[in-house]
Motif scaffolding. Structure first.
Motif, PDB file in Angstrom:
ATOM      1  N   ILE A 123      17.138  23.723  50.796  1.00 36.40           N
ATOM      2  CA  ILE A 123      16.980  23.459  52.276  1.00 36.40           C
ATOM      3  C   ILE A 123      18.092  22.509  52.637  1.00 36.40           C
ATOM      4  N   ASP A 124      18.383  21.540  51.790  1.00 35.03           N
ATOM      5  CA  ASP A 124      19.472  20.576  51.965  1.00 35.03           C
ATOM      6  C   ASP A 124      20.743  21.149  52.415  1.00 35.03           C
ATOM      7  N   ILE A 125      21.046  22.225  51.537  1.00 39.32           N
ATOM      8  CA  ILE A 125      22.353  22.980  51.603  1.00 39.32           C
ATOM      9  C   ILE A 125      22.373  23.776  52.908  1.00 39.32           C
ATOM     10  N   MET A 126      21.253  24.459  53.245  1.00 40.87           N
ATOM     11  CA  MET A 126      21.089  25.368  54.535  1.00 40.87           C
ATOM     12  C   MET A 126      21.619  24.393  55.701  1.00 40.87           C
ATOM     13  N   ARG A 127      20.827  22.918  55.612  1.00 43.41           N
ATOM     14  CA  ARG A 127      21.180  22.229  56.774  1.00 43.41           C
ATOM     15  C   ARG A 127      22.740  21.801  56.934  1.00 43.41           C
ATOM     16  N   LEU A 128      23.267  21.554  55.626  1.00 40.58           N
ATOM     17  CA  LEU A 128      24.616  21.362  55.920  1.00 40.58           C
ATOM     18  C   LEU A 128      25.419  22.124  56.358  1.00 40.58           C
ATOM     19  N   VAL A 129      25.133  23.789  56.122  1.00 35.72           N
ATOM     20  CA  VAL A 129      26.122  24.609  56.710  1.00 35.72           C
ATOM     21  C   VAL A 129      25.553  25.012  58.045  1.00 35.72           C
ATOM     22  N   ARG A 186      27.537  21.202  63.052  1.00 34.30           N
ATOM     23  CA  ARG A 186      28.002  21.581  61.642  1.00 34.30           C
ATOM     24  C   ARG A 186      28.352  23.125  61.648  1.00 34.30           C
ATOM     25  N   ARG A 187      28.161  23.935  62.664  1.00 37.35           N
ATOM     26  CA  ARG A 187      28.352  25.266  62.859  1.00 37.35           C
ATOM     27  C   ARG A 187      29.989  25.367  63.145  1.00 37.35           C
ATOM     28  N   LYS A 188      30.417  24.268  63.895  1.00 35.62           N
ATOM     29  CA  LYS A 188      31.890  24.337  63.992  1.00 35.62           C
ATOM     30  C   LYS A 188      32.825  23.635  63.171  1.00 35.62           C
ATOM     31  N   ILE A 189      32.064  22.788  62.259  1.00 39.77           N
ATOM     32  CA  ILE A 189      32.878  22.178  60.958  1.00 39.77           C
ATOM     33  C   ILE A 189      32.905  22.891  59.849  1.00 39.77           C
ATOM     34  N   GLY A 190      33.903  23.101  59.164  1.00 42.15           N
ATOM     35  CA  GLY A 190      33.706  23.575  58.067  1.00 42.15           C
ATOM     36  C   GLY A 190      33.955  22.216  56.897  1.00 42.15           C
ATOM     37  N   PHE A 191      32.996  22.360  55.836  1.00 40.24           N
ATOM     38  CA  PHE A 191      33.030  21.035  55.143  1.00 40.24           C
ATOM     39  C   PHE A 191      33.179  21.703  53.503  1.00 40.24           C
ATOM     40  N   PRO A 236      26.800  30.993  56.429  1.00 42.35           N
ATOM     41  CA  PRO A 236      27.140  30.432  57.767  1.00 42.35           C
ATOM     42  C   PRO A 236      27.288  31.592  58.946  1.00 42.35           C
ATOM     43  N   LEU A 237      27.748  32.488  58.404  1.00 40.69           N
ATOM     44  CA  LEU A 237      27.721  33.660  59.363  1.00 40.69           C
ATOM     45  C   LEU A 237      26.355  34.166  59.824  1.00 40.69           C
ATOM     46  N   ASP A 238      25.569  34.131  58.601  1.00 43.28           N
ATOM     47  CA  ASP A 238      24.092  34.499  58.995  1.00 43.28           C
ATOM     48  C   ASP A 238      23.546  33.796  59.907  1.00 43.28           C
ATOM     49  N   ILE A 239      23.672  32.229  59.711  1.00 43.69           N
ATOM     50  CA  ILE A 239      23.202  31.349  60.382  1.00 43.69           C
ATOM     51  C   ILE A 239      23.554  31.395  62.150  1.00 43.69           C
ATOM     52  N   ILE A 240      24.834  31.711  62.039  1.00 40.43           N
ATOM     53  CA  ILE A 240      25.317  31.968  63.608  1.00 40.43           C
ATOM     54  C   ILE A 240      24.815  33.143  64.029  1.00 40.43           C
ATOM     55  N   GLY A 241      24.558  34.179  63.267  1.00 42.20           N
ATOM     56  CA  GLY A 241      24.086  35.679  63.790  1.00 42.20           C
ATOM     57  C   GLY A 241      24.901  36.640  63.971  1.00 42.20           C
ATOM     58  N   HIS A 242      26.150  36.513  63.171  1.00 43.07           N
ATOM     59  CA  HIS A 242      26.953  37.569  63.239  1.00 43.07           C
ATOM     60  C   HIS A 242      26.459  38.876  62.678  1.00 43.07           C
ATOM     61  N   ARG A 243      26.973  40.039  63.298  1.00 47.58           N
ATOM     62  CA  ARG A 243      26.739  41.323  63.088  1.00 47.58           C
ATOM     63  C   ARG A 243      26.847  41.661  61.310  1.00 47.58           C
ATOM     64  N   SER A 245      14.509  25.642  62.734  1.00 46.89           N
ATOM     65  CA  SER A 245      13.628  26.853  62.879  1.00 46.89           C
ATOM     66  C   SER A 245      14.039  28.012  61.948  1.00 46.89           C
ATOM     67  N   PHE A 246      15.439  27.773  61.586  1.00 48.57           N
ATOM     68  CA  PHE A 246      16.120  28.737  60.923  1.00 48.57           C
ATOM     69  C   PHE A 246      15.768  28.752  59.517  1.00 48.57           C
ATOM     70  N   ILE A 247      15.522  27.247  59.066  1.00 50.80           N
ATOM     71  CA  ILE A 247      15.140  26.772  57.519  1.00 50.80           C
ATOM     72  C   ILE A 247      13.487  27.342  57.465  1.00 50.80           C
ATOM     73  N   LYS A 248      12.678  26.969  58.547  1.00 50.47           N
ATOM     74  CA  LYS A 248      11.568  26.974  58.401  1.00 50.47           C
ATOM     75  C   LYS A 248      10.990  28.648  58.427  1.00 50.47           C
ATOM     76  N   THR A 249      11.337  29.427  59.409  1.00 47.09           N
ATOM     77  CA  THR A 249      10.705  30.603  59.365  1.00 47.09           C
ATOM     78  C   THR A 249      10.615  31.352  58.031  1.00 47.09           C
ATOM     79  N   PRO A 250      11.623  31.639  57.248  1.00 44.98           N
ATOM     80  CA  PRO A 250      11.415  32.159  55.919  1.00 44.98           C
ATOM     81  C   PRO A 250      10.134  31.691  55.138  1.00 44.98           C
TER      82      PRO A 250
END
Lengths: 220, 301
Positions: free
Chosen positions: B210-216, A78-83, A103-110, B221-226
């Protein structure tokens, strides 16, 4: 590359949502999925996105069989796919800026990089003046563009869009389509589910037509 | 994961958690208040139980065996006998009471009625050993064992111990400990249950998020930590509030109950230790509570 082989999807107690779907979308291709409401377009996108599992058949994305994916692999995919979701799926308690940056926070960008990319995509979609607004305080069209911005900001290798122009006026629809063609030209595979036949005619791209959960027509 | 990414992640999670706490202030306040109430009840019970146990232990120190020696015992044989008794594993202390000391104690107790003693003539009281027992032996079984060992010694006339009292005390002590343990475990489980369910409210309130976080593309662990950080904060804040509430209740009780009962609400540790223990338990329960509720929640999704 997206490959589907004899994919079936049944929901309990209802008629099959998808029956024996097989097709291949090559890397960098631009494809329309079309058909009437309830034809199975959204279900098909969800299966590719791994938010639902097929009842039968195989879906292979970039050489990996998604049926064997665990939660970690699904997250990576899902990090590679934009939906772009039909109902936008924006976080109502976060600003447009934060939603697009997620999405960038999730990937860990600066942070600096995130700021640059988000500002760019927001201004491209004419949303910069809405950056600090929460989704519920902006119009439906603006929410849709925020959802598009979130999908594009991570420069995905695959872009899946479910009725992405449903809430937009013709002028904005054209500019969004220009945007899709533009990122497709840069190498992103684009699959768009739409029932807007005028859009399909105008762009003249490969079109897969579904009806009652089956592929009834494929036009190159 | 590189160090700079790790630092960015930590900063992001802490920011997220504080944003979430502010954004869901009411639910978080309810969670903190519930945790503090549960911890106050648990703490009050623990403090009462520990103090009660200590008090019963001091009663236990009264479990004493008195060995009366024969009239004709030679004075030079009492010392080896004392050493022999002292060597028994059950014995904590031994005190020799000579005939003279015994009559002196008796005289002190009968002050004002000297006439009775004068009529006695010769000292009728025997010399004796007063034996104190070590803590694990201050019960019926312990007393029986030592009495059996004493009976075979030479020069002993009689052995006295409050058999009935010791039996009753032993039975009460076992009942008290078992009941305390059961109530304590029950309270602990209920506290964890209450805390995890309260935190579940905050998790459910954010189901969509939480659902949206998963979808993106967020990992579990990223969801749980906060949420863990939030749980930690809620546990910590709940423990601080519990510490304040407990002390307020204790202060009010100290003012209103007879002084003889005040030892029951003593804090059995130094105050800083007590605070650290309470904060530790609160924080651990907060994190554990979020872990339970999130695991259940994410499995469903």
């Amino acid at each position: 590359m997206i490959q589907l082989y004899h994919v079936y999807k049944n929901y309990n107690g209802s008629s099959p949502a998808l029956t024996d779907i097989s097709f291949v979308v090559e890397k960098g291709e631009f494809v329309f999925l079309t058909g009437p409401s309830g034809a199975g377009k959204t279900t098909l996108l969800k299966l590719i996105f791994c938010s639902e599992k097929p009842t039968g058949g195989q879906i292979i994305i970039d050489g990996k069989n998604t049926s064997r994916f665990g939660t970690r692999e699904i997250a990576e995919l899902r990090r590679k796919i934009g939906f772009i979701f039909q109902d936008f799926k924006l976080l109502s308690n976060k600003t447009v800026y934060k939603n697009v940056a997620l999405p960038l926070d999730i990937i860990g960008h600066r942070p600096r990089e995130i700021k640059k990319k988000v500002s760019y995509v927001l201004s491209y979609l004419g949303l910069q003046h809405r950056a600090n607004y929460k989704p519920l305080s902006i119009s439906g069209g603006e929410q849709q563009r925020a959802s598009i911005a979130r999908a594009l900001v991570k420069e995905p290798t695959i872009l899946l869009a479910d009725e992405p122009t449903g809430n937009l006026d013709p002028a904005l629809t054209n500019s969004i389509m220009e945007l899709f063609l533009d990122i497709n030209a840069k190498g992103t595979t684009v699959v768009i589910a739409t029932h807007d036949s005028s859009l399909i005619k105008k762009l003249n791209k490969r079109t897969i037509t579904l009806e009652g959960g089956k592929v009834i027509q494929e036009k190159e | 994961m590189t160090i700079s990414l790790l630092i960015r992640r930590i900063l992001f999670f802490v920011k997220e958690a504080s944003h979430n706490i502010k954004g869901n202030l009411f639910t978080n306040m309810v969670a903190i208040f519930t945790i503090s109430l549960a911890l106050t009840i648990l703490t009050s019970f623990a403090v009462f139980f520990i103090n009660m146990e200590d008090m019963l232990d001091t009663f236990g120190a009264d479990v004493q065996v008195i060995v009366y020696l024969k009239e004709d015992i030679r004075s030079d044989s009492t010392s080896p006998m004392k050493e022999k008794i002292r060597s028994f594993t059950e014995v904590d202390s031994i005190n020799y009471v000579s005939k003279e000391m015994a009559i002196q104690v008796f005289k002190n107790e009968l002050k004002g009625q000297k006439g009775i003693l004068d009529e006695l003539g010769a000292n009728p009281l025997p010399s004796s050993f007063e034996i104190g027992l070590k803590k694990p032996f201050r019960n019926s079984d312990g007393v029986r064992t030592i009495v059996a060992k004493l009976k075979v010694l030479e020069g002993i006339d009689d052995i006295h111990y409050g058999q009935e009292w010791v039996d009753r005390f032993t039975a009460f002590l076992s009942f008290f400990k078992a009941a305390g343990l059961i109530i304590g475990v029950f309270l602990l489980i209920s506290t964890i249950f209450i805390i995890s369910n309260t935190i579940r409210l905050t998790v459910y309130a954010r189901k969509e998020e939480i659902d949206i976080m998963r979808l993106v593309g967020a990992t579990e662990s990223f969801i749980k930590t906060p949420f863990f950080i939030e749980g930690l904060f809620e546990g910590l804040a709940g423990a601080i509030l519990a510490f304040i509430m407990f002390n307020a209740v204790r202060y009010m009780l100290l003012k209103n109950i007879p002084a003889s009962f005040s030892s029951l609400i003593n804090i059995p540790f130094p105050v800083t230790d007590f605070m650290i223990i309470l904060l530790g338990i609160g924080t651990a329960m907060g994190v554990f509570g979020s872990f339970i509720s999130l695991t259940r929640f994410l499995k469903q999704g």
